[in-house]
Motif scaffolding. Structure first.
Motif, short mmCIF file in Angstrom:
data_model
loop_
_atom_site.label_atom_id
_atom_site.label_comp_id
_atom_site.label_asym_id
_atom_site.label_seq_id
_atom_site.Cartn_x
_atom_site.Cartn_y
_atom_site.Cartn_z
N PHE A 64 0.84 -1.20 0.00
CA PHE A 64 0.00 0.00 0.00
C PHE A 64 0.88 1.25 0.00
CE2 PHE A 64 -3.75 -2.30 2.12
CZ PHE A 64 -4.47 -2.32 0.95
N ASP A 65 1.85 1.26 0.90
CA ASP A 65 2.72 2.43 1.02
C ASP A 65 3.47 2.69 -0.28
OD1 ASP A 65 2.46 3.96 3.24
OD2 ASP A 65 4.11 3.09 4.36
N LEU A 66 3.99 1.63 -0.89
CA LEU A 66 4.69 1.77 -2.17
C LEU A 66 3.78 2.39 -3.22
CD1 LEU A 66 6.90 -1.35 -3.00
CD2 LEU A 66 7.59 1.03 -2.75
N PHE A 67 2.54 1.92 -3.25
CA PHE A 67 1.57 2.42 -4.22
C PHE A 67 1.29 3.91 -3.97
CE2 PHE A 67 -2.88 3.33 -5.35
CZ PHE A 67 -2.79 3.13 -6.72
N GLY A 68 1.05 4.24 -2.70
CA GLY A 68 0.78 5.64 -2.35
C GLY A 68 1.95 6.53 -2.74
N ILE A 69 3.15 6.04 -2.48
CA ILE A 69 4.34 6.82 -2.80
C ILE A 69 4.47 7.02 -4.31
CG2 ILE A 69 6.84 6.44 -2.96
CD1 ILE A 69 6.79 6.01 0.09
N ALA A 70 4.16 5.97 -5.06
CA ALA A 70 4.25 6.09 -6.52
C ALA A 70 3.26 7.12 -7.05
CB ALA A 70 4.03 4.72 -7.17
N VAL A 71 2.01 7.09 -6.58
CA VAL A 71 1.05 8.06 -7.14
C VAL A 71 1.35 9.47 -6.69
CG1 VAL A 71 -0.85 6.51 -7.65
CG2 VAL A 71 -0.71 7.51 -5.39
N PHE A 72 1.85 9.64 -5.47
CA PHE A 72 2.24 11.00 -5.07
C PHE A 72 3.43 11.47 -5.89
CE2 PHE A 72 -0.13 11.24 -0.88
CZ PHE A 72 -0.86 12.35 -1.27
N GLY B 12 -3.34 8.76 -3.77
CA GLY B 12 -2.29 8.81 -2.76
C GLY B 12 -2.85 9.12 -1.39
N LEU B 13 -3.79 10.06 -1.39
CA LEU B 13 -4.45 10.48 -0.16
C LEU B 13 -5.12 9.28 0.51
CD1 LEU B 13 -4.71 13.38 0.91
CD2 LEU B 13 -7.03 13.39 0.02
N ALA B 14 -5.88 8.53 -0.26
CA ALA B 14 -6.63 7.39 0.27
C ALA B 14 -5.69 6.41 0.96
CB ALA B 14 -7.41 6.70 -0.85
N VAL B 15 -4.59 6.10 0.29
CA VAL B 15 -3.65 5.13 0.85
C VAL B 15 -2.98 5.66 2.10
CG1 VAL B 15 -1.49 3.92 0.43
CG2 VAL B 15 -3.24 4.01 -1.35
N PHE B 16 -2.46 6.88 2.03
CA PHE B 16 -1.64 7.40 3.12
C PHE B 16 -2.45 7.71 4.38
CE2 PHE B 16 2.19 8.94 0.51
CZ PHE B 16 2.77 7.71 0.67
N VAL B 17 -3.65 8.20 4.19
CA VAL B 17 -4.48 8.51 5.37
C VAL B 17 -4.73 7.23 6.17
CG1 VAL B 17 -6.76 9.23 6.14
CG2 VAL B 17 -5.55 10.57 4.41
N ILE B 18 -5.06 6.16 5.47
CA ILE B 18 -5.42 4.93 6.19
C ILE B 18 -4.18 4.21 6.74
CG2 ILE B 18 -6.65 2.73 6.03
CD1 ILE B 18 -8.36 5.35 5.82
N THR B 19 -3.13 4.07 5.92
CA THR B 19 -1.94 3.40 6.46
C THR B 19 -1.31 4.24 7.58
OG1 THR B 19 -0.48 4.40 4.79
CG2 THR B 19 -1.36 2.23 4.30
N ALA C 154 -11.00 -3.61 6.53
CA ALA C 154 -11.32 -2.25 6.98
C ALA C 154 -10.51 -1.23 6.19
CB ALA C 154 -11.02 -2.10 8.47
N MET C 155 -9.23 -1.55 5.94
CA MET C 155 -8.38 -0.65 5.16
C MET C 155 -8.94 -0.41 3.77
SD MET C 155 -4.40 -1.48 5.77
CE MET C 155 -3.50 -0.53 6.98
N VAL C 156 -9.26 -1.52 3.08
CA VAL C 156 -9.73 -1.41 1.71
C VAL C 156 -11.04 -0.63 1.65
CG1 VAL C 156 -10.52 -2.71 -0.29
CG2 VAL C 156 -8.50 -3.47 0.96
N ILE C 157 -11.95 -0.92 2.59
CA ILE C 157 -13.22 -0.19 2.61
C ILE C 157 -12.99 1.30 2.82
CG2 ILE C 157 -15.40 0.13 3.88
CD1 ILE C 157 -15.27 -2.87 4.60
N ALA C 158 -12.17 1.64 3.81
CA ALA C 158 -11.95 3.06 4.12
C ALA C 158 -11.25 3.77 2.97
CB ALA C 158 -11.14 3.19 5.41
#
Lengths: 194, 194, 194
Positions: free
Chosen positions: C8-16, C98-105, C175-179
């Motif tokens: 998840f973090d890798l993905f968030g970092i890539a989109v940001f 990126g927001l979606a991933v980082f806020v939840i992780t 819960a992560m995926v839903i949020a």
């Protein structure tokens, strides 16, 4: 750390939250953006101080700071929405209150963690100045600290006064109150007769 | 950490303090605001590096950095006040000196704390670039690092050169001096023939 | 920390990193300056979160984040250079991912380190918001988070949703995926029907 220390910090955080809210209002920001700016202004300086000291940041295990920010921000908005006349220099005067508290508590906290007096005064000044600096950068204004030389010099002198009082054997709480009032008085005077 | 390391860092901090002072001067800031900007520029990069490495920040138990900043800032102001002609590119060239020192010492300090070579080069580059970046943001200018691609690439290449020299068995101080001079030469050249 | 967390973090970092690249492109920056801006945007939020939590910053011992940034930035530039039509809101939509991933992780990582739910939601929001904030400050734009109140409120609500799901006994990954999806959906909707 003493109990009054916590209350000083809470007070400083609340007034800086007010300045953040006022700045957000002047820039026509809305709702939660106001609370974000209020929070950043309020905890910016103390957070930087704690990171530099290498101690846990002040609010990481204590929710009371956020309640203070929230109440201060919402209260300020309610006053502004009801078109309560806001005196011309409100932002600068609230800023002076926060400054007075943070510079002195920041200096003391650094001393508590064994820094030299010089570094303590510097970290105190940063605690006081940096929240407002982030606020001004985010609002794309020239930071208040750069608009006149008295701003920074006042913080440093208050730190010098405080550590001198301690060195002279004045009791800690007394020294804090004296140094805070001196800083506040000097800032208010320099806002008034600028 | 070796003794010369400390002197390199002091030198880098002094020249970055000079660039902060020059930037403040160009923006017509006064007195202590100059010293604030000089300090932020000078210790910004190294502070960030130390925070990210999770080690005590370099100046927290060492006053000598502040003496260096103070002397550099006051000296620069005295020169400027006496209308000493300031060559056109002074700010950029002083910046190049600070950059050369901080990129290489930053890279070495990261290696000392067990990071990978890649992260070490990155942290070295950040040490060099971030002080000036804060300076430019506070003066509301586009950060120097964004004005042309050679700036960042030069830092990275100097880091690559330095770590390659170490890998080839070159002695640490020698490798440092070679890498610093290469960076400085390249920056000065690219300022001159831009 | 679980394996999917890392992804998840890798993905968030890539989109940001993509949003940083797009912002740099719009401001006509070049080459390595793009990569600097991409990196700062990508790792800014997570780095701040880790510093505030007092844990080693995420990328200090893990090169994979930099590969992700590099691939994302270079890929984006190649697409832009080939004049692939970039849909109008690309920057905002990538930002939403990126927001979606980082806020939840970010929220989960804070909980893992024993903060209160309130502080966890705050740190989650900061993880999500701060990378983009630095990006916008460096490009001298009003930070996205200040342009409309829905931005910040969405992050906070997603954090509330996530921690509520956990409190209700929903399994962590679910819960992560839903949020994340809720946050993404809401952001995309508010971009579309603004």
């Amino acid at each position: 750390m003493e109990l009054y220390f916590h209350w000083f910090d809470l007070f400083g955080i609340a007034v800086f939250a007010v300045t953040g809210t006022l700045a957000a209002w002047r820039n026509q920001m809305d709702g939660f953006a106001v609370i974000v700016l209020a929070s950043v202004t309020a905890i910016g300086g103390g957070t930087l101080r704690d990171l530099l000291l290498g101690v846990p940041v002040i609010w990481i295990n204590d929710n009371s700071y956020f309640y203070a920010i929230f109440i201060a921000a919402v209260g300020t908005i309610l006053l502004l929405r009801n078109r309560l006349t806001v005196p011309h220099n409100t932002l600068q005067i609230a800023d002076a209150f926060g400054l007075a508290v943070f510079v002195i508590t920041g200096t003391q906290k650094s001393l508590d963690h064994g820094t030299s007096v010089m570094v303590a005064i510097l970290l105190g000044t940063m605690s006081g100045v940096c929240g407002g600096m982030i606020r001004d950068v985010l609002c794309r204004e020239i930071p208040m600290v750069f608009r006149g030389e008295l701003y920074a010099i006042t913080c440093i002198l208050a730190g010098v006064l405080y550590t001198s009082l301690l060195a002279l054997g004045v009791e800690q709480l007394q020294a804090m109150v004296i140094a805070m009032f001196s800083l506040l008085l000097f800032r208010t005077a320099s806002i008034k007769w600028k």
